[in-house]
Design a protein around this motif. Structure first.
Motif: not given
Length: 272
Positions: A92-97, A114-118, A132-136, A156-163
């Motif tokens: 019912t959802k996709v991965y953004a791969s 990993v980090h979804l833009f909500d 709503d469409f993507i699974e993390a 959106y990952d770029v906002r999380f320096p720990e990643h």
């Protein structure tokens, strides 16, 4: 020295048109003697509501993956396919791969965003809800390549320096950031975030962004770029629209920077 290219696109709602643009960009990259080509997020389709149906079709026919594989093999390029919608186990959802193909067209890596833009953005589109469409995804990924170890991330990952610290800890030398950064958020934060991630990790950062007007309500910032481990912008696309940004990266320069300023060693000593 290795020549790399980041591709800026203005992807729309027609898959065939977007893949035609990708083919032209791959041809241009090969003509410029590029070894590694990075495509932006949502390069195949920029239409969130159609992601699930596209992923279902991809599961049946694999047209996006076959196209990228064939182009990599045809031109002898490593191609990093910014994000491809692949069905999650729920169906019912996709991965953004983010998929990595070597010069023989073999898929050698996959990272699920990993980090979804909500978020709510002060633009005509107003509200973005990727969940709503993507699974993390669950974990960072680093891929071995002839050019260095490549750490994968998406937008959106770029906002999380720990990643990015995790990618560096896993051995990353190059970090890719395929994106569809909105015009508003890109104008405010795009360059400073990319340069910060490069400085913090002492990695080359390759950032391929969507750049232009996709619909009446959605525009992307563009400004695709390559940043070196010192935080200097080596190459930048200042105009909107599709095209390549070309740069040379040098692992000797990277290792020299890390030796002169061993931040990872100091981080470990501090207990972080």
């Amino acid at each position: 020295m290795v020549k790399v290219a980041v591709a800026q696109m203005v992807s729309g709602e027609v898959l065939a048109d977007n893949l035609t643009t990708v083919a032209l960009l791959a041809q241009e990259a090969a003509a410029a003697s590029v070894s590694l080509l990075l495509l932006p997020e949502n390069f195949a389709l920029l239409d969130s509501k159609a992601l699930i149906s596209l992923a279902e079709e991809e599961a049946r026919a694999g047209i996006i993956q076959k196209t990228i594989s064939d182009l990599a093999k045809q031109y002898g390029l490593w191609i990093i396919a910014g994000s491809v919608p692949l069905l999650s186990p729920s169906g019912t959802k996709v991965y953004a791969s983010c998929l990595v193909f070597d010069q023989a067209g073999v898929q050698v890596g996959r990272y699920d965003k990993v980090h979804l833009f909500d978020v709510d953005v002060d633009d005509a589109h107003s509200s973005y809800r990727e969940s709503d469409f993507i699974e993390a995804g669950k974990q960072p990924v680093v891929v071995e390549s002839p050019f260095g170890r490549i750490g994968l991330s998406i937008c959106y990952d770029v906002r999380f320096p720990e990643h990015y610290q995790k990618l560096r800890a896993l051995g990353a030398d190059i970090i890719v950031v395929p994106s569809a950064f909105t015009y508003v958020t890109g104008e405010a934060h795009w360059e400073v975030l990319l340069r910060a991630r490069a400085i913090e990790t002492q990695c080359y950062v390759l950032a391929a962004n969507q750049g232009g007007k996709h619909s009446e309500t959605r525009s992307s910032w563009g400004h695709s770029m390559v940043v070196d481990p010192w935080g200097d912008v080596l190459a930048l696309k200042t105009s909107m629209g599709s095209g390549l940004v070309l740069a040379e990266i040098d692992m000797a320069t990277l290792h020299k920077r890390r030796k002169a300023m061993p931040v990872m060693q100091h981080r470990a000593q501090a207990g972080f």
